[in-house]
Design a protein around this motif. Structure first.
Motif, PDB file in Angstrom:
ATOM      1  N   LEU A 139       0.831  -1.191   0.000  1.00  0.00           N
ATOM      2  CA  LEU A 139       0.000   0.000   0.000  1.00  0.00           C
ATOM      3  C   LEU A 139       0.871   1.249   0.000  1.00  0.00           C
ATOM      4  O   LEU A 139       1.770   1.392   0.826  1.00  0.00           O
ATOM      5  CB  LEU A 139      -0.898  -0.011   1.241  1.00  0.00           C
ATOM      6  CG  LEU A 139      -2.062   0.976   1.293  1.00  0.00           C
ATOM      7  CD1 LEU A 139      -3.067   0.717   0.181  1.00  0.00           C
ATOM      8  CD2 LEU A 139      -2.750   0.886   2.649  1.00  0.00           C
ATOM      9  N   VAL A 140       0.621   2.155  -0.942  1.00  0.00           N
ATOM     10  CA  VAL A 140       1.417   3.379  -1.044  1.00  0.00           C
ATOM     11  C   VAL A 140       0.522   4.602  -0.858  1.00  0.00           C
ATOM     12  O   VAL A 140      -0.692   4.554  -1.070  1.00  0.00           O
ATOM     13  CB  VAL A 140       2.154   3.473  -2.402  1.00  0.00           C
ATOM     14  CG1 VAL A 140       3.206   2.377  -2.522  1.00  0.00           C
ATOM     15  CG2 VAL A 140       1.181   3.416  -3.572  1.00  0.00           C
ATOM     16  N   SER A 141       1.159   5.692  -0.446  1.00  0.00           N
ATOM     17  CA  SER A 141       0.466   6.969  -0.256  1.00  0.00           C
ATOM     18  C   SER A 141       0.883   7.910  -1.379  1.00  0.00           C
ATOM     19  O   SER A 141       2.016   8.387  -1.400  1.00  0.00           O
ATOM     20  CB  SER A 141       0.831   7.579   1.099  1.00  0.00           C
ATOM     21  OG  SER A 141       0.441   6.730   2.155  1.00  0.00           O
ATOM     22  N   ILE A 142      -0.031   8.176  -2.294  1.00  0.00           N
ATOM     23  CA  ILE A 142       0.270   8.963  -3.479  1.00  0.00           C
ATOM     24  C   ILE A 142      -0.214  10.399  -3.275  1.00  0.00           C
ATOM     25  O   ILE A 142      -1.373  10.632  -2.931  1.00  0.00           O
ATOM     26  CB  ILE A 142      -0.409   8.340  -4.716  1.00  0.00           C
ATOM     27  CG1 ILE A 142       0.152   6.929  -4.963  1.00  0.00           C
ATOM     28  CG2 ILE A 142      -0.222   9.225  -5.945  1.00  0.00           C
ATOM     29  CD1 ILE A 142      -0.627   6.130  -5.985  1.00  0.00           C
ATOM     30  N   LEU A 143       0.691  11.347  -3.496  1.00  0.00           N
ATOM     31  CA  LEU A 143       0.375  12.756  -3.309  1.00  0.00           C
ATOM     32  C   LEU A 143       0.254  13.521  -4.622  1.00  0.00           C
ATOM     33  O   LEU A 143      -0.275  14.633  -4.632  1.00  0.00           O
ATOM     34  CB  LEU A 143       1.437  13.423  -2.430  1.00  0.00           C
ATOM     35  CG  LEU A 143       1.568  12.865  -1.006  1.00  0.00           C
ATOM     36  CD1 LEU A 143       2.639  13.620  -0.235  1.00  0.00           C
ATOM     37  CD2 LEU A 143       0.244  12.953  -0.276  1.00  0.00           C
ATOM     38  N   SER A 144       0.751  12.952  -5.719  1.00  0.00           N
ATOM     39  CA  SER A 144       0.663  13.647  -6.999  1.00  0.00           C
ATOM     40  C   SER A 144       0.763  12.643  -8.140  1.00  0.00           C
ATOM     41  O   SER A 144       1.569  11.712  -8.087  1.00  0.00           O
ATOM     42  CB  SER A 144       1.782  14.690  -7.120  1.00  0.00           C
ATOM     43  OG  SER A 144       1.740  15.336  -8.384  1.00  0.00           O
ATOM     44  N   ILE A 145      -0.071  12.839  -9.169  1.00  0.00           N
ATOM     45  CA  ILE A 145      -0.006  12.066 -10.415  1.00  0.00           C
ATOM     46  C   ILE A 145       0.004  13.061 -11.564  1.00  0.00           C
ATOM     47  O   ILE A 145      -0.839  13.967 -11.616  1.00  0.00           O
ATOM     48  CB  ILE A 145      -1.206  11.112 -10.570  1.00  0.00           C
ATOM     49  CG1 ILE A 145      -1.262  10.124  -9.400  1.00  0.00           C
ATOM     50  CG2 ILE A 145      -1.127  10.365 -11.900  1.00  0.00           C
ATOM     51  CD1 ILE A 145      -2.482   9.217  -9.430  1.00  0.00           C
ATOM     52  N   ARG A 146       0.965  12.908 -12.484  1.00  0.00           N
ATOM     53  CA  ARG A 146       1.088  13.829 -13.611  1.00  0.00           C
ATOM     54  C   ARG A 146       1.157  13.036 -14.921  1.00  0.00           C
ATOM     55  O   ARG A 146       1.813  11.997 -14.994  1.00  0.00           O
ATOM     56  CB  ARG A 146       2.332  14.708 -13.472  1.00  0.00           C
ATOM     57  CG  ARG A 146       2.485  15.375 -12.106  1.00  0.00           C
ATOM     58  CD  ARG A 146       3.559  16.455 -12.128  1.00  0.00           C
ATOM     59  NE  ARG A 146       3.015  17.705 -12.625  1.00  0.00           N
ATOM     60  CZ  ARG A 146       3.704  18.622 -13.306  1.00  0.00           C
ATOM     61  NH1 ARG A 146       4.957  18.383 -13.642  1.00  0.00           N
ATOM     62  NH2 ARG A 146       3.148  19.743 -13.689  1.00  0.00           N
TER      63      ARG A 146
END
Length: 204
Positions: free
Chosen positions: A63-70
């Motif tokens: 499980l990862v914590s994603i703060l930005s997707i571009r």
């Protein structure tokens, strides 16, 4: 959603974590697959080679914590290969994917920020918690059959960075146990409880 807004991951305390995931695509032309998409050179691209909708899977082992997707698109170079509708989904696996963003474009050019301000994870509700992120290309310009995507980056917090994220992205420490898998744009909220044995991915 902003196009080609100034973005400095180090200044925001972020690090690209795409290398921690397994990337697969629904189809691709020879030489235009995941390696081309992941390359920092936006002159290269993923080109699909099959029926719509085309999709890209980004599968993390934890499980990862994603703060930005571009995402990088270029209408001037790609014309009818340019996506005009993209849906992003997230979950623990393929069986429980839930949409969290629906994007619409006309003639996009440059890096586009996927809005995460509604996803619900972290104390400020802007952290996406997931094992799997799927990007679906629903429609292309002028009803083009295949698609071009020239770049996709996923960022998480870099705890070693000196520059703090501060109020821009918030602190995910207290929200560690939960993930919003979809809300906003008519999407419903659902929470994922993280087992105690799972921790944050180590960023190298």
């Amino acid at each position: 959603m902003e196009i080609d807004s100034p973005f400095d991951p180090a200044a925001l305390g972020l690090k690209e974590i795409g290398n921690l995931a397994s990337w697969t695509v629904s189809s691709c032309k020879p030489g235009c697959g995941v390696d081309a998409l992941r390359d920092d050179d936006t002159g290269l691209f993923w080109q699909s080679d099959g029926p719509q909708p085309h999709h890209l899977n980004i599968h993390f082992s934890r499980l990862v914590s994603i703060l930005s997707i571009r995402i990088f698109l270029d209408f001037e170079a790609d014309e009818s290969y340019t996506p005009t509708r993209i849906t992003l989904l997230a979950g623990t696996g393929y069986h429980d994917l839930i949409p969290f963003a629906a994007l619409n474009f006309e003639q996009p050019k440059g890096w586009l920020d996927v809005p995460l301000d509604h996803v619900g994870g972290g104390p400020d509700g802007k952290t996406l918690r997931a094992f799997l992120v799927q990007v679906r290309i629903v429609e292309n310009h002028q009803n083009g059959k295949d698609t071009h995507v020239r770049g996709l980056k996923i960022y998480a917090r870099d705890d070693r960075a000196r520059a703090g994220i501060g109020g821009l992205l918030g602190d995910d420490t207290t929200g560690k146990k939960s993930m919003l898998k979809g809300q906003g744009n008519g999407m419903e909220r659902s929470w994922l409880v993280e087992p105690d044995w799972m921790g944050e991915p180590e960023l190298r």
